[in-house]
Design a protein around this motif. Sequence first.
Motif, PDB file in Angstrom:
ATOM      1  N   LEU A  83      37.716  54.129  64.023  1.00 14.69           N
ATOM      2  CA  LEU A  83      36.679  54.546  63.081  1.00 14.69           C
ATOM      3  C   LEU A  83      36.828  53.518  61.974  1.00 14.69           C
ATOM      4  O   LEU A  83      38.081  53.149  61.547  1.00 14.69           O
ATOM      5  CB  LEU A  83      36.690  55.966  62.552  1.00 14.69           C
ATOM      6  CG  LEU A  83      35.788  56.386  61.782  1.00 14.69           C
ATOM      7  CD1 LEU A  83      34.417  56.405  62.477  1.00 14.69           C
ATOM      8  CD2 LEU A  83      36.145  57.917  61.081  1.00 14.69           C
ATOM      9  N   SER A  84      35.827  52.873  61.433  1.00 13.79           N
ATOM     10  CA  SER A  84      36.036  51.862  60.489  1.00 13.79           C
ATOM     11  C   SER A  84      36.567  52.490  59.149  1.00 13.79           C
ATOM     12  O   SER A  84      36.432  53.689  58.910  1.00 13.79           O
ATOM     13  CB  SER A  84      34.590  51.461  59.872  1.00 13.79           C
ATOM     14  OG  SER A  84      33.715  52.527  59.525  1.00 13.79           O
ATOM     15  N   PRO A  85      37.148  51.692  58.194  1.00 13.06           N
ATOM     16  CA  PRO A  85      37.884  52.071  56.901  1.00 13.06           C
ATOM     17  C   PRO A  85      36.739  52.610  55.983  1.00 13.06           C
ATOM     18  O   PRO A  85      37.153  53.605  55.401  1.00 13.06           O
ATOM     19  CB  PRO A  85      38.514  50.972  56.620  1.00 13.06           C
ATOM     20  CG  PRO A  85      39.024  50.189  57.834  1.00 13.06           C
ATOM     21  CD  PRO A  85      37.793  50.239  58.521  1.00 13.06           C
ATOM     22  N   ARG A  86      35.667  52.107  56.300  1.00 12.36           N
ATOM     23  CA  ARG A  86      34.509  52.763  55.314  1.00 12.36           C
ATOM     24  C   ARG A  86      34.389  54.109  55.750  1.00 12.36           C
ATOM     25  O   ARG A  86      34.067  54.822  54.783  1.00 12.36           O
ATOM     26  CB  ARG A  86      33.234  51.809  55.618  1.00 12.36           C
ATOM     27  CG  ARG A  86      32.147  52.665  54.815  1.00 12.36           C
ATOM     28  CD  ARG A  86      30.756  51.662  55.301  1.00 12.36           C
ATOM     29  NE  ARG A  86      30.251  51.558  56.875  1.00 12.36           N
ATOM     30  CZ  ARG A  86      29.747  52.534  57.324  1.00 12.36           C
ATOM     31  NH1 ARG A  86      29.340  53.560  56.785  1.00 12.36           N
ATOM     32  NH2 ARG A  86      29.543  52.675  58.660  1.00 12.36           N
ATOM     33  N   LEU A  87      34.339  54.529  56.803  1.00  9.64           N
ATOM     34  CA  LEU A  87      33.961  56.062  57.150  1.00  9.64           C
ATOM     35  C   LEU A  87      34.945  56.831  57.176  1.00  9.64           C
ATOM     36  O   LEU A  87      34.768  57.874  56.575  1.00  9.64           O
ATOM     37  CB  LEU A  87      33.497  55.956  58.647  1.00  9.64           C
ATOM     38  CG  LEU A  87      31.936  55.554  58.674  1.00  9.64           C
ATOM     39  CD1 LEU A  87      31.435  55.428  60.477  1.00  9.64           C
ATOM     40  CD2 LEU A  87      30.842  56.645  58.218  1.00  9.64           C
ATOM     41  N   VAL A  88      36.414  56.415  57.429  1.00 11.28           N
ATOM     42  CA  VAL A  88      37.506  56.958  56.971  1.00 11.28           C
ATOM     43  C   VAL A  88      37.680  57.454  55.590  1.00 11.28           C
ATOM     44  O   VAL A  88      37.635  58.595  55.217  1.00 11.28           O
ATOM     45  CB  VAL A  88      38.632  56.361  57.429  1.00 11.28           C
ATOM     46  CG1 VAL A  88      40.072  56.972  56.996  1.00 11.28           C
ATOM     47  CG2 VAL A  88      38.977  56.292  58.907  1.00 11.28           C
ATOM     48  N   SER A  89      37.274  56.449  54.633  1.00  5.51           N
ATOM     49  CA  SER A  89      37.183  56.717  53.099  1.00  5.51           C
ATOM     50  C   SER A  89      36.153  57.663  52.730  1.00  5.51           C
ATOM     51  O   SER A  89      36.441  58.759  51.970  1.00  5.51           O
ATOM     52  CB  SER A  89      37.036  55.224  52.347  1.00  5.51           C
ATOM     53  OG  SER A  89      36.838  55.756  50.979  1.00  5.51           O
ATOM     54  N   ASP A 103      31.645  54.995  65.055  1.00  9.78           N
ATOM     55  CA  ASP A 103      31.138  54.716  63.782  1.00  9.78           C
ATOM     56  C   ASP A 103      29.469  55.085  63.844  1.00  9.78           C
ATOM     57  O   ASP A 103      28.883  55.694  63.078  1.00  9.78           O
ATOM     58  CB  ASP A 103      31.079  53.272  63.324  1.00  9.78           C
ATOM     59  CG  ASP A 103      32.197  52.834  62.812  1.00  9.78           C
ATOM     60  OD1 ASP A 103      33.420  53.372  62.815  1.00  9.78           O
ATOM     61  OD2 ASP A 103      32.120  51.892  61.919  1.00  9.78           O
ATOM     62  N   VAL A 104      29.111  55.134  65.055  1.00 10.32           N
ATOM     63  CA  VAL A 104      27.698  55.444  65.374  1.00 10.32           C
ATOM     64  C   VAL A 104      27.596  56.925  65.164  1.00 10.32           C
ATOM     65  O   VAL A 104      26.736  57.565  64.738  1.00 10.32           O
ATOM     66  CB  VAL A 104      27.276  55.093  66.880  1.00 10.32           C
ATOM     67  CG1 VAL A 104      25.902  55.833  67.246  1.00 10.32           C
ATOM     68  CG2 VAL A 104      26.972  53.433  66.854  1.00 10.32           C
ATOM     69  N   LEU A 105      28.699  57.691  65.935  1.00  9.89           N
ATOM     70  CA  LEU A 105      28.618  59.234  65.595  1.00  9.89           C
ATOM     71  C   LEU A 105      28.751  59.606  64.249  1.00  9.89           C
ATOM     72  O   LEU A 105      27.835  60.489  63.842  1.00  9.89           O
ATOM     73  CB  LEU A 105      29.829  59.653  66.581  1.00  9.89           C
ATOM     74  CG  LEU A 105      30.128  61.122  66.463  1.00  9.89           C
ATOM     75  CD1 LEU A 105      29.005  61.950  66.951  1.00  9.89           C
ATOM     76  CD2 LEU A 105      31.520  61.392  67.165  1.00  9.89           C
ATOM     77  N   TYR A 106      29.736  58.950  63.625  1.00  7.79           N
ATOM     78  CA  TYR A 106      29.976  59.487  62.355  1.00  7.79           C
ATOM     79  C   TYR A 106      28.939  59.177  61.291  1.00  7.79           C
ATOM     80  O   TYR A 106      28.600  60.014  60.311  1.00  7.79           O
ATOM     81  CB  TYR A 106      31.297  59.275  61.619  1.00  7.79           C
ATOM     82  CG  TYR A 106      32.391  59.920  62.372  1.00  7.79           C
ATOM     83  CD1 TYR A 106      32.868  61.175  61.851  1.00  7.79           C
ATOM     84  CD2 TYR A 106      33.074  59.684  63.545  1.00  7.79           C
ATOM     85  CE1 TYR A 106      33.736  62.148  62.385  1.00  7.79           C
ATOM     86  CE2 TYR A 106      33.954  60.528  64.124  1.00  7.79           C
ATOM     87  CZ  TYR A 106      34.525  61.779  63.580  1.00  7.79           C
ATOM     88  OH  TYR A 106      35.382  62.375  64.185  1.00  7.79           O
ATOM     89  N   ASP A 107      28.331  58.058  61.334  1.00  6.03           N
ATOM     90  CA  ASP A 107      27.119  57.945  60.606  1.00  6.03           C
ATOM     91  C   ASP A 107      26.039  58.589  60.800  1.00  6.03           C
ATOM     92  O   ASP A 107      25.310  59.416  59.894  1.00  6.03           O
ATOM     93  CB  ASP A 107      26.705  56.373  60.841  1.00  6.03           C
ATOM     94  CG  ASP A 107      27.487  55.252  60.006  1.00  6.03           C
ATOM     95  OD1 ASP A 107      27.744  55.686  58.673  1.00  6.03           O
ATOM     96  OD2 ASP A 107      27.672  54.044  60.400  1.00  6.03           O
ATOM     97  N   GLY A 108      25.604  59.042  62.068  1.00  5.77           N
ATOM     98  CA  GLY A 108      24.554  60.014  62.473  1.00  5.77           C
ATOM     99  C   GLY A 108      25.115  61.261  62.021  1.00  5.77           C
ATOM    100  O   GLY A 108      24.095  62.049  61.534  1.00  5.77           O
TER     101      GLY A 108
END
Length: 321
Positions: free
Chosen positions: A151-157, A210-215
């Motif tokens: 998972l990207s650092p952006r989404l982790v944050s 990332d696709v999952l968590y953005d959605g």
Amino acid sequence: MVFSDGALSIGELAERAGVTVKTVRFYSDRGLLPEASRSSGGHRRYGPEALERLRLIRSLRTLDLPVPEVGRVLDHPEGMPDALESAIDGQLRRLGSQLTALRWREAALQLVRECPAGKRAERLRLVGAVSTPPSTAPMARFWRGALPFRLSPRLVSSILEYAVPQPPADPTPAQVLSFARLHAIATAPCPAGDPRRPAGNRTDVVHRPDVLYDGLFDAYVLAAPDLKANRTPARGQALDRFVAAHAESRGLRDGPGFRRRLSGLLTRAADPLVDRYWELTGELSGSSDPTLGAAHAWLRSALDTDVAAATAVEPGDPMSR
């Protein structure tokens, strides 16, 4: 004694400044109060400027600035305002931390005092495991271990911002208890089914996290008004976005079959420990805004309802086509 050249003895300097000789010697030995010279007998002598410097030192120490900070202020006379402001800011941060720790201890003591005698041992164990002021590091580690490693650092944050509640500076006993229970969940041993186990050990691998968590974030935002209005979980835009996020992240398409499989998967993956974590997070924040966990639970229920309704449709029914 005042010498013929205007220099002051350590006793005279101490008397004029209203401090003890021991205090003058202490500051001298630490380099805050330089000596002008020594007498033939080895006694310390100070210039006339030493009195004003000593008074400044006393003023800074009255603010409880640590000796090293006082030294830094005195070492930069040309930048005195900046150095002093920096020192004061640092001291205010330290005092804020100390005050927060005291408030948490006070609330913890009230919690133990007010609880039934039979629960005191448990409450003492819970609150005794939490540092003061409380640290959110265990919660952050809990979620970092639960999230996919790709998972990207952006989404982790972003997820940590919602999932790791900040302890209130002036807590109630109930908030101390909620935080202590969160801490206990985050620091408990990691059993085989715990969400903190690495994602690679799970049977359902998401290829594009990332696709999952953005959605999922989109779906949670869409579901929030329904949660605030206390509406029954049902099909709608929020659920469609929720399912689409899962499908797209796996390279699949939404449809009745996928929804049935996803419903079963989410039911098997449900963890009472995590559900309880989100309940406690809501209790701690005291906010009317739904937590991510509450939104997720609402959407899971909406999916189960949708799947049950679709299953109830007979094969010959026109609605099944």
